[in-house]
Write a protein that holds these residues in place. Structure first.
Motif, PDB file in Angstrom:
ATOM      1  N   SER A 167      -1.733   4.435   3.316  1.00 52.23           N
ATOM      2  CA  SER A 167      -1.539   3.718   4.581  1.00 52.23           C
ATOM      3  C   SER A 167      -1.412   4.688   5.754  1.00 52.23           C
ATOM      4  N   ALA A 207      -6.915   1.706  -0.959  1.00 52.16           N
ATOM      5  CA  ALA A 207      -5.774   1.712  -1.883  1.00 52.16           C
ATOM      6  C   ALA A 207      -6.146   1.069  -3.218  1.00 52.16           C
ATOM      7  N   TYR A 219       1.780  -7.438  -2.855  1.00 56.37           N
ATOM      8  CA  TYR A 219       0.750  -7.959  -1.958  1.00 56.37           C
ATOM      9  C   TYR A 219       0.699  -9.475  -2.009  1.00 56.37           C
ATOM     10  N   VAL A 259      -6.402  -1.459   2.587  1.00 56.68           N
ATOM     11  CA  VAL A 259      -6.311  -2.253   1.355  1.00 56.68           C
ATOM     12  C   VAL A 259      -7.444  -1.877   0.397  1.00 56.68           C
ATOM     13  N   ILE A 280      -2.015   0.426  -4.755  1.00 59.73           N
ATOM     14  CA  ILE A 280      -1.519  -0.788  -4.114  1.00 59.73           C
ATOM     15  C   ILE A 280      -0.765  -1.607  -5.162  1.00 59.73           C
ATOM     16  N   ILE A 313       0.845  -1.193   0.000  1.00 60.01           N
ATOM     17  CA  ILE A 313       0.000   0.000   0.000  1.00 60.01           C
ATOM     18  C   ILE A 313       0.882   1.245   0.000  1.00 60.01           C
TER      19      ILE A 313
END
Length: 404
Positions: A279, A387, A398, A384, A393, A274
């Motif tokens: 974040s 983003a 991830y 999440v 992201i 992120i």
């Protein structure tokens, strides 16, 4: 010795004293009442100052914009669902039923017996000073909301007032820290008095109370967080929990979502991919106003105490519980002993006896360990989701995260 251990020791000693001495411990009732009065003393200014400063920091439309609006709506939605899970479990398992504790004198608030329309009009304060004097928490909350909007609309001139209430909030933080040092003695006196009149049958309900909390927290993680990742963010669920493992362990061991924030930020940026902007904003805001685990705890604790005293819970009281639990998440920001203090706010608003806090205070640390994990996971899921909506992201990063 850590404060939560002292409270737990106070609980155990109080149970022993109540079982051994029976009604002979009634002389401790005044000590327990004094501790409850100290909590009452804190509530008004804590809620008002924290709510005003919290709203002023997040309610500027220019600052919030699209991301802020999405974040707050997501937080509000998941918090309401958390409260619903908590209510479902406590009404299903009924951990407090059968205790039949005697009602303390002058228990119950001004909101008892009101219909929903009467309740809505009754929370509008005609005199805010009277609301503080009477301890009418709902009226204090309403006044704080309007006051915070007025400060924001006043621009630069309003910042002087905001700075003052920021100072008041810090002073109340220090006062709360001091009073919570007396909690082990207050819990000892209250639980000894309760056990002296009721007996050993209080132990099993406490275990059921904790089980209610744990099941509701698991439901929140599985049904809300996991499904939000899969269907709203359209990402795999496994990598999320792998990426947040360090924050999960820290939150569980410290029982503090605020203390876990630096680790949560690191997990979000370097494990979940992120962007720092998303974040930083979403997690920082969430550590202040998004407390799914705490909302579950407040809902279950309030109904558990009502069941213990044999008090009927109407739909109006359930509506009050949802409203106060949702709004008080902002007022609870940064306060040590938040669970106990904010529970007193909820009980006060619902017209329930504050003496019931003694029933749950001793096991509150065991509840908070899991609740704190739910708190930080709720913030991370929101980060999440936001983003992904903003294309900020790194999905490769991830999905590349591992358990090691």
């Amino acid at each position: 010795m850590k404060p939560w251990i002292k409270i737990l020791v106070g609980l155990v000693l109080g149970i022993i004293a109540g079982l051994v001495l029976g009604h002979q411990v009634d002389f401790l009732e005044r000590i327990g009442k004094a501790f409850i009065d100290l909590l009452k003393m804190l509530v008004g200014l804590i809620v008002f100052s924290s709510l005003v400063t919290g709203m002023c920091h997040i309610s500027d439309p220019k600052k919030l914009g699209r991301i802020g609006t999405r974040t707050i709506l997501f937080y509000a939605g998941t918090t309401i669902l958390a409260i619903v899970f908590g209510l479902a479990m406590v009404f299903l398992m009924k951990p407090g039923t059968g205790l039949s504790l005697p009602l303390p004198p002058q228990s119950g608030g001004a909101m008892q017996g009101l219909g929903i329309m009467d309740f809505l009009f009754a929370i509008v304060p005609s005199n805010p000073f009277a609301a503080f004097a009477e301890g009418n928490v709902l009226q204090i909350i309403v006044f704080a909301i309007f006051f915070a909007f007025a400060i924001t609309l006043s621009g630069e001139k309003g910042k002087v007032v905001l700075n003052f209430f920021e100072s008041v909030s810090e002073v109340m933080y220090s006062l709360t820290h001091f009073i919570m040092k007396l909690a082990p003695y207050g819990v000892f006196a209250l639980i000894a008095t309760a056990v002296g009149s009721v007996g050993i049958k209080v132990i099993l309900p406490l275990l059921k109370f904790l089980l209610c909390n744990y099941i509701a927290c698991i439901l929140q993680i599985v049904l809300v967080f996991a499904l939000s990742l899969k269907y709203l963010a359209k990402l795999k669920v496994g990598p999320f929990f792998k990426g947040m493992k360090d924050a999960i362990v820290l939150a569980f061991t410290t029982s503090s979502s605020s203390a876990t924030l630096p680790v949560s930020l690191e997990c979000a940026r370097y494990h979940l991919g992120i962007s720092p902007d998303i974040s930083g904003f979403v997690l920082s805001l969430g550590s202040t106003i998004n407390m799914n685990g705490a909302a579950i705890g407040q809902a279950i604790s309030a109904i558990f105490i009502a069941q213990a005293y044999g008090i009927a819970i109407t739909w109006v009281k359930v509506a009050i519980l949802i409203f106060v639990s949702l709004v008080s998440a902002i007022g609870a920001a940064g306060i040590p002993g938040t669970g106990i203090v904010m529970l007193s706010v909820v009980l006060n608003a619902m017209g329930l006896p504050l003496e019931g806090i003694a029933l749950v205070a001793g096991v509150d640390r065991l509840r908070e360990m899991v609740s704190s994990v739910v708190n930080i996971l709720g913030d991370a899921v929101a980060a999440v989701f936001i983003a992904k909506q903003e294309n900020q992201i790194d999905e490769k990063q991830y999905h590349a995260v591992t358990w090691l």
